[in-house]
Design a protein around this motif. Structure first.
Motif, PDB file in Angstrom:
ATOM      1  N   ALA A 274       0.836  -1.197   0.000  1.00 58.95           N
ATOM      2  CA  ALA A 274       0.000   0.000   0.000  1.00 58.95           C
ATOM      3  C   ALA A 274       0.871   1.248   0.000  1.00 58.95           C
ATOM      4  CB  ALA A 274      -0.931  -0.008   1.211  1.00 58.95           C
ATOM      5  N   MET A 275       1.922   1.223   0.790  1.00 63.89           N
ATOM      6  CA  MET A 275       2.842   2.352   0.819  1.00 63.89           C
ATOM      7  C   MET A 275       3.486   2.555  -0.548  1.00 63.89           C
ATOM      8  SD  MET A 275       6.209   2.965   3.197  1.00 63.89           S
ATOM      9  CE  MET A 275       7.089   1.595   2.430  1.00 63.89           C
ATOM     10  N   ALA A 276       3.914   1.467  -1.175  1.00 64.45           N
ATOM     11  CA  ALA A 276       4.560   1.567  -2.487  1.00 64.45           C
ATOM     12  C   ALA A 276       3.616   2.158  -3.531  1.00 64.45           C
ATOM     13  CB  ALA A 276       5.033   0.190  -2.933  1.00 64.45           C
ATOM     14  N   ALA A 277       2.339   1.826  -3.461  1.00 65.09           N
ATOM     15  CA  ALA A 277       1.371   2.289  -4.452  1.00 65.09           C
ATOM     16  C   ALA A 277       1.195   3.801  -4.434  1.00 65.09           C
ATOM     17  CB  ALA A 277       0.026   1.607  -4.232  1.00 65.09           C
ATOM     18  N   THR A 278       1.449   4.427  -3.287  1.00 61.89           N
ATOM     19  CA  THR A 278       1.221   5.871  -3.184  1.00 61.89           C
ATOM     20  C   THR A 278       2.244   6.698  -3.951  1.00 61.89           C
ATOM     21  OG1 THR A 278       2.479   6.043  -1.106  1.00 61.89           O
ATOM     22  CG2 THR A 278       0.103   5.621  -0.934  1.00 61.89           C
ATOM     23  N   VAL A 279       3.231   6.068  -4.539  1.00 59.94           N
ATOM     24  CA  VAL A 279       4.159   6.800  -5.400  1.00 59.94           C
ATOM     25  C   VAL A 279       3.459   7.267  -6.676  1.00 59.94           C
ATOM     26  CG1 VAL A 279       5.051   4.853  -6.754  1.00 59.94           C
ATOM     27  CG2 VAL A 279       6.544   6.800  -6.252  1.00 59.94           C
ATOM     28  N   VAL A 280       2.334   6.637  -7.017  1.00 58.03           N
ATOM     29  CA  VAL A 280       1.555   7.039  -8.191  1.00 58.03           C
ATOM     30  C   VAL A 280       0.749   8.285  -7.820  1.00 58.03           C
ATOM     31  CG1 VAL A 280      -0.209   6.351  -9.852  1.00 58.03           C
ATOM     32  CG2 VAL A 280       1.420   4.655  -8.980  1.00 58.03           C
ATOM     33  N   PRO A 281       0.882   9.373  -8.555  1.00 56.20           N
ATOM     34  CA  PRO A 281       0.152  10.602  -8.227  1.00 56.20           C
ATOM     35  C   PRO A 281      -1.355  10.375  -8.109  1.00 56.20           C
ATOM     36  CG  PRO A 281       1.815  11.061  -9.881  1.00 56.20           C
ATOM     37  CD  PRO A 281       1.778   9.569  -9.716  1.00 56.20           C
ATOM     38  N   GLY A 282      -1.940  10.918  -7.044  1.00 50.26           N
ATOM     39  CA  GLY A 282      -3.380  10.800  -6.832  1.00 50.26           C
ATOM     40  C   GLY A 282      -3.800   9.603  -6.016  1.00 50.26           C
ATOM     41  N   VAL A 283      -2.894   8.656  -5.802  1.00 49.60           N
ATOM     42  CA  VAL A 283      -3.205   7.453  -5.021  1.00 49.60           C
ATOM     43  C   VAL A 283      -2.883   7.722  -3.557  1.00 49.60           C
ATOM     44  CG1 VAL A 283      -2.684   5.016  -4.663  1.00 49.60           C
ATOM     45  CG2 VAL A 283      -2.773   5.961  -6.989  1.00 49.60           C
ATOM     46  N   GLU A 284      -3.874   7.552  -2.707  1.00 52.84           N
ATOM     47  CA  GLU A 284      -3.714   7.846  -1.286  1.00 52.84           C
ATOM     48  C   GLU A 284      -4.000   6.610  -0.450  1.00 52.84           C
ATOM     49  OE1 GLU A 284      -6.193  11.128  -0.279  1.00 52.84           O
ATOM     50  OE2 GLU A 284      -5.097  12.557  -1.546  1.00 52.84           O
ATOM     51  N   ARG A 285      -3.287   6.507   0.635  1.00 52.20           N
ATOM     52  CA  ARG A 285      -3.485   5.387   1.554  1.00 52.20           C
ATOM     53  C   ARG A 285      -4.747   5.634   2.378  1.00 52.20           C
ATOM     54  NH1 ARG A 285       1.802   2.947   4.600  1.00 52.20           N
ATOM     55  NH2 ARG A 285       0.922   0.912   5.231  1.00 52.20           N
TER      56      ARG A 285
END
Length: 277
Positions: free
Chosen positions: A230-241
Protein backbone atom coordinates in the motif's frame (compact mmCIF):
# COMPACT_ATOMS: atom_id res chain seq x y z
CA UNK A 1 -19.07 -5.34 -38.14
CA UNK A 2 -15.78 -5.40 -36.22
CA UNK A 3 -15.40 -7.48 -33.06
CA UNK A 4 -12.65 -7.19 -30.46
CA UNK A 5 -11.86 -10.37 -28.50
CA UNK A 6 -10.12 -9.69 -25.19
CA UNK A 7 -8.50 -13.05 -24.47
CA UNK A 8 -7.42 -14.04 -20.95
CA UNK A 9 -6.22 -17.51 -19.98
CA UNK A 10 -7.34 -18.37 -16.43
CA UNK A 11 -10.91 -18.87 -17.62
CA UNK A 12 -9.97 -21.12 -20.55
CA UNK A 13 -11.08 -24.71 -21.02
CA UNK A 14 -9.23 -27.17 -18.76
CA UNK A 15 -7.27 -24.54 -16.84
CA UNK A 16 -7.37 -25.04 -13.06
CA UNK A 17 -4.04 -24.22 -11.43
CA UNK A 18 -1.04 -21.87 -11.73
CA UNK A 19 1.18 -24.17 -13.81
CA UNK A 20 -1.52 -24.14 -16.49
CA UNK A 21 -1.10 -20.41 -17.13
CA UNK A 22 2.44 -19.45 -16.12
CA UNK A 23 4.64 -19.12 -19.24
CA UNK A 24 7.27 -21.85 -19.22
CA UNK A 25 5.58 -23.90 -16.48
CA UNK A 26 4.97 -27.62 -16.86
CA UNK A 27 1.39 -27.50 -18.20
CA UNK A 28 1.44 -24.11 -19.94
CA UNK A 29 2.31 -25.40 -23.39
CA UNK A 30 -0.55 -27.90 -23.35
CA UNK A 31 -3.00 -25.29 -22.08
CA UNK A 32 -1.97 -22.79 -24.74
CA UNK A 33 -3.68 -25.06 -27.27
CA UNK A 34 -6.84 -25.22 -25.13
CA UNK A 35 -6.82 -21.44 -24.76
CA UNK A 36 -6.36 -21.02 -28.51
CA UNK A 37 -9.26 -23.41 -29.16
CA UNK A 38 -11.61 -21.26 -27.07
CA UNK A 39 -10.55 -18.08 -28.81
CA UNK A 40 -10.75 -19.60 -32.28
CA UNK A 41 -14.25 -20.89 -31.53
CA UNK A 42 -15.31 -17.34 -30.67
CA UNK A 43 -13.73 -16.06 -33.91
CA UNK A 44 -15.56 -18.67 -35.98
CA UNK A 45 -18.85 -17.93 -34.25
CA UNK A 46 -18.63 -14.20 -34.82
CA UNK A 47 -17.79 -14.76 -38.47
CA UNK A 48 -20.73 -17.17 -38.70
CA UNK A 49 -22.89 -14.40 -37.28
CA UNK A 50 -21.89 -11.85 -39.90
CA UNK A 51 -18.80 -10.15 -38.50
CA UNK A 52 -16.50 -8.70 -41.15
CA UNK A 53 -13.42 -8.49 -38.94
CA UNK A 54 -12.29 -10.02 -35.65
CA UNK A 55 -9.29 -8.61 -33.81
CA UNK A 56 -7.94 -10.65 -30.89
CA UNK A 57 -6.18 -8.74 -28.13
CA UNK A 58 -3.93 -11.18 -26.25
CA UNK A 59 -4.49 -10.16 -22.63
CA UNK A 60 -2.83 -12.77 -20.39
CA UNK A 61 0.45 -12.20 -18.51
CA UNK A 62 3.18 -11.70 -21.15
CA UNK A 63 0.40 -11.41 -23.75
CA UNK A 64 2.24 -13.99 -25.86
CA UNK A 65 0.34 -17.21 -25.17
CA UNK A 66 -2.06 -17.80 -28.06
CA UNK A 67 -0.90 -19.93 -30.99
CA UNK A 68 -1.30 -17.70 -34.04
CA UNK A 69 -0.84 -20.60 -36.44
CA UNK A 70 -3.94 -22.34 -35.05
CA UNK A 71 -6.28 -19.37 -35.51
CA UNK A 72 -8.68 -18.93 -38.41
CA UNK A 73 -6.87 -17.09 -41.20
CA UNK A 74 -9.54 -14.37 -41.28
CA UNK A 75 -8.68 -13.21 -37.75
CA UNK A 76 -5.94 -10.84 -36.68
CA UNK A 77 -4.14 -10.84 -33.34
CA UNK A 78 -2.62 -8.04 -31.30
CA UNK A 79 0.03 -9.72 -29.18
CA UNK A 80 2.65 -8.52 -26.74
CA UNK A 81 3.10 -5.67 -24.31
CA UNK A 82 2.75 -2.70 -23.70
CA UNK A 83 -0.64 -1.25 -24.70
CA UNK A 84 -2.45 1.92 -23.65
CA UNK A 85 -5.58 0.08 -22.51
CA UNK A 86 -3.97 -3.26 -21.74
CA UNK A 87 -6.67 -5.97 -21.84
CA UNK A 88 -9.13 -3.94 -23.95
CA UNK A 89 -6.68 -2.18 -26.24
CA UNK A 90 -8.53 -1.38 -29.45
CA UNK A 91 -11.88 -0.20 -28.07
CA UNK A 92 -10.78 3.44 -28.13
CA UNK A 93 -10.48 3.99 -31.88
CA UNK A 94 -14.16 4.16 -32.84
CA UNK A 95 -14.19 1.14 -35.15
CA UNK A 96 -15.19 -1.69 -32.78
CA UNK A 97 -18.87 -2.67 -32.57
CA UNK A 98 -18.67 -5.25 -29.78
CA UNK A 99 -16.17 -6.80 -27.41
CA UNK A 100 -15.97 -10.40 -26.19
CA UNK A 101 -14.28 -11.43 -22.94
CA UNK A 102 -12.93 -14.93 -23.60
CA UNK A 103 -11.21 -16.90 -20.81
CA UNK A 104 -12.21 -14.46 -18.08
CA UNK A 105 -12.36 -15.21 -14.35
CA UNK A 106 -13.68 -13.88 -11.04
CA UNK A 107 -11.94 -11.06 -9.19
CA UNK A 108 -9.58 -10.87 -6.24
CA UNK A 109 -11.17 -11.99 -2.99
CA UNK A 110 -13.99 -13.83 -4.78
CA UNK A 111 -14.69 -17.50 -5.21
CA UNK A 112 -13.66 -18.80 -8.63
CA UNK A 113 -10.97 -20.76 -10.45
CA UNK A 114 -7.70 -18.79 -10.25
CA UNK A 115 -9.67 -15.73 -9.11
CA UNK A 116 -7.59 -12.54 -9.03
CA UNK A 117 -7.50 -9.00 -10.35
CA UNK A 118 -4.36 -8.24 -12.36
CA UNK A 119 -1.90 -9.52 -9.73
CA UNK A 120 -2.20 -13.19 -8.81
CA UNK A 121 -1.63 -12.92 -5.05
CA UNK A 122 -0.73 -9.43 -3.86
CA UNK A 123 -4.16 -7.84 -4.43
CA UNK A 124 -6.88 -9.15 -2.13
CA UNK A 125 -9.69 -6.91 -3.32
CA UNK A 126 -10.61 -4.17 -5.79
CA UNK A 127 -13.69 -1.95 -5.61
CA UNK A 128 -15.10 0.38 -8.25
CA UNK A 129 -17.38 2.97 -6.66
CA UNK A 130 -17.78 0.62 -3.67
CA UNK A 131 -18.68 -2.41 -5.82
CA UNK A 132 -16.22 -5.33 -5.72
CA UNK A 133 -14.60 -5.38 -9.13
CA UNK A 134 -13.25 -8.14 -11.36
CA UNK A 135 -11.17 -7.50 -14.45
CA UNK A 136 -14.41 -8.01 -16.37
CA UNK A 137 -16.19 -5.18 -14.55
CA UNK A 138 -13.25 -2.79 -14.92
CA UNK A 139 -12.82 -3.56 -18.62
CA UNK A 140 -16.56 -3.38 -19.31
CA UNK A 141 -16.69 0.12 -17.85
CA UNK A 142 -13.79 1.16 -20.08
CA UNK A 143 -15.53 -0.28 -23.15
CA UNK A 144 -18.80 1.47 -22.26
CA UNK A 145 -16.99 4.79 -22.20
CA UNK A 146 -16.25 4.27 -25.90
CA UNK A 147 -19.75 3.05 -26.76
CA UNK A 148 -18.72 -0.59 -27.15
CA UNK A 149 -21.00 -3.28 -25.61
CA UNK A 150 -19.75 -6.53 -24.09
CA UNK A 151 -21.53 -9.21 -26.14
CA UNK A 152 -19.93 -12.49 -24.97
CA UNK A 153 -18.23 -13.73 -21.80
CA UNK A 154 -16.62 -17.15 -21.35
CA UNK A 155 -14.93 -18.61 -18.27
CA UNK A 156 -15.93 -20.68 -15.27
CA UNK A 157 -19.48 -20.57 -13.91
CA UNK A 158 -18.50 -17.95 -11.33
CA UNK A 159 -17.08 -15.66 -14.02
CA UNK A 160 -20.33 -16.00 -15.95
CA UNK A 161 -22.33 -15.14 -12.83
CA UNK A 162 -20.08 -12.13 -12.22
CA UNK A 163 -20.76 -10.96 -15.78
CA UNK A 164 -24.49 -10.74 -15.02
CA UNK A 165 -23.63 -7.64 -13.03
CA UNK A 166 -21.65 -5.77 -15.71
CA UNK A 167 -22.97 -7.23 -18.99
CA UNK A 168 -26.45 -8.67 -18.34
CA UNK A 169 -27.37 -8.93 -22.02
CA UNK A 170 -24.15 -10.63 -23.12
CA UNK A 171 -24.11 -14.34 -23.98
CA UNK A 172 -22.30 -16.41 -21.34
CA UNK A 173 -20.53 -19.75 -21.77
CA UNK A 174 -19.25 -21.67 -18.75
CA UNK A 175 -16.42 -23.95 -19.86
CA UNK A 176 -15.99 -25.40 -16.34
CA UNK A 177 -17.68 -25.36 -12.94
CA UNK A 178 -15.77 -23.99 -9.96
CA UNK A 179 -14.97 -26.40 -7.12
CA UNK A 180 -12.19 -24.41 -5.48
CA UNK A 181 -9.59 -21.87 -6.54
CA UNK A 182 -7.51 -24.71 -7.99
CA UNK A 183 -10.15 -27.26 -8.99
CA UNK A 184 -13.03 -27.40 -11.44
CA UNK A 185 -15.32 -29.80 -13.27
CA UNK A 186 -14.18 -29.25 -16.88
CA UNK A 187 -15.96 -29.76 -20.19
CA UNK A 188 -13.94 -31.23 -23.05
CA UNK A 189 -12.49 -28.85 -25.64
CA UNK A 190 -14.72 -30.31 -28.35
CA UNK A 191 -17.79 -29.44 -26.31
CA UNK A 192 -16.63 -25.99 -25.20
CA UNK A 193 -15.58 -25.06 -28.74
CA UNK A 194 -19.05 -25.93 -30.00
CA UNK A 195 -20.73 -24.02 -27.17
CA UNK A 196 -18.56 -20.92 -27.62
CA UNK A 197 -19.00 -20.89 -31.39
CA UNK A 198 -22.79 -21.13 -31.08
CA UNK A 199 -22.92 -18.37 -28.47
CA UNK A 200 -20.62 -16.07 -30.46
CA UNK A 201 -22.80 -16.50 -33.56
CA UNK A 202 -25.82 -15.37 -31.54
CA UNK A 203 -23.84 -12.63 -29.77
CA UNK A 204 -22.92 -11.01 -33.11
CA UNK A 205 -26.43 -9.57 -33.25
CA UNK A 206 -25.68 -7.61 -30.06
CA UNK A 207 -22.62 -5.91 -31.56
CA UNK A 208 -24.15 -2.49 -32.09
CA UNK A 209 -22.27 0.61 -30.99
CA UNK A 210 -24.17 2.93 -28.67
CA UNK A 211 -23.70 6.34 -27.15
CA UNK A 212 -20.66 6.60 -24.93
CA UNK A 213 -21.46 6.14 -21.25
CA UNK A 214 -19.85 8.95 -19.29
CA UNK A 215 -20.53 7.80 -15.75
CA UNK A 216 -17.58 9.31 -13.88
CA UNK A 217 -16.09 10.13 -11.54
CA UNK A 218 -14.77 6.69 -10.66
CA UNK A 219 -13.22 5.86 -7.30
CA UNK A 220 -11.11 2.72 -7.34
CA UNK A 221 -9.96 1.17 -4.06
CA UNK A 222 -7.33 -1.55 -3.90
CA UNK A 223 -6.48 -3.79 -0.95
CA UNK A 224 -3.15 -5.62 -0.73
CA UNK A 225 -1.90 -8.55 1.33
CA UNK A 226 0.89 -6.49 2.94
CA UNK A 227 1.18 -2.96 4.31
CA UNK A 228 4.37 -2.11 2.43
CA UNK A 229 2.58 -2.64 -0.89
CA UNK A 230 0.00 0.00 0.00
CA UNK A 231 2.84 2.35 0.82
CA UNK A 232 4.56 1.57 -2.49
CA UNK A 233 1.37 2.29 -4.45
CA UNK A 234 1.22 5.87 -3.18
CA UNK A 235 4.16 6.80 -5.40
CA UNK A 236 1.56 7.04 -8.19
CA UNK A 237 0.15 10.60 -8.23
CA UNK A 238 -3.38 10.80 -6.83
CA UNK A 239 -3.21 7.45 -5.02
CA UNK A 240 -3.71 7.85 -1.29
CA UNK A 241 -3.49 5.39 1.55
CA UNK A 242 -6.89 4.78 3.17
CA UNK A 243 -5.91 1.97 5.53
CA UNK A 244 -2.99 -0.17 6.59
CA UNK A 245 -3.21 -2.29 3.42
CA UNK A 246 -5.54 -0.23 1.27
CA UNK A 247 -5.30 2.67 -1.17
CA UNK A 248 -7.79 4.60 -3.30
CA UNK A 249 -7.88 7.18 -6.05
CA UNK A 250 -10.52 8.97 -8.11
CA UNK A 251 -10.48 9.50 -11.87
CA UNK A 252 -12.82 11.51 -14.03
CA UNK A 253 -12.97 8.78 -16.69
CA UNK A 254 -12.42 5.04 -16.78
CA UNK A 255 -9.77 5.62 -19.44
CA UNK A 256 -7.78 7.47 -16.79
CA UNK A 257 -8.89 5.05 -14.08
CA UNK A 258 -7.66 1.88 -15.76
CA UNK A 259 -4.36 3.48 -16.74
CA UNK A 260 -3.77 4.55 -13.15
CA UNK A 261 -4.70 1.05 -11.99
CA UNK A 262 -2.11 -0.39 -14.37
CA UNK A 263 0.49 1.99 -12.94
CA UNK A 264 -0.40 0.94 -9.39
CA UNK A 265 -0.14 -2.78 -10.19
CA UNK A 266 3.18 -2.29 -11.98
CA UNK A 267 4.69 -0.45 -9.02
CA UNK A 268 3.32 -2.96 -6.54
CA UNK A 269 4.54 -5.97 -8.53
CA UNK A 270 8.04 -4.51 -8.42
CA UNK A 271 7.80 -4.08 -4.63
CA UNK A 272 7.05 -7.75 -3.93
CA UNK A 273 9.91 -9.81 -2.47
CA UNK A 274 10.10 -13.48 -3.50
CA UNK A 275 9.99 -14.99 -0.01
CA UNK A 276 8.23 -12.39 2.12
CA UNK A 277 5.77 -10.94 -0.36
Amino acid sequence: MRILVSADMEGATGVTWPDDVLPGASQWERCRALFTSDVNAAVLGFLDGGADEVLINEAHATMRNLLLEQLDERAQMLTGRHKALSMVEGVQYGDVDGVAFVGYHAGAGMEGVLAHTYLANSITGVWLNDVRASEGLLNARVAAEFGVPVVLVTGDDVACEDALGYAPEALKVAVKDHVSRYAAVCRTPARTAADIRAAAKEAAALAVRHEAVEAGPFTIAVEFDAAHLAMAATVVPGVERTGERKVAYTSGTMYEGIRTFKAVTTIVAAAVEEQYG
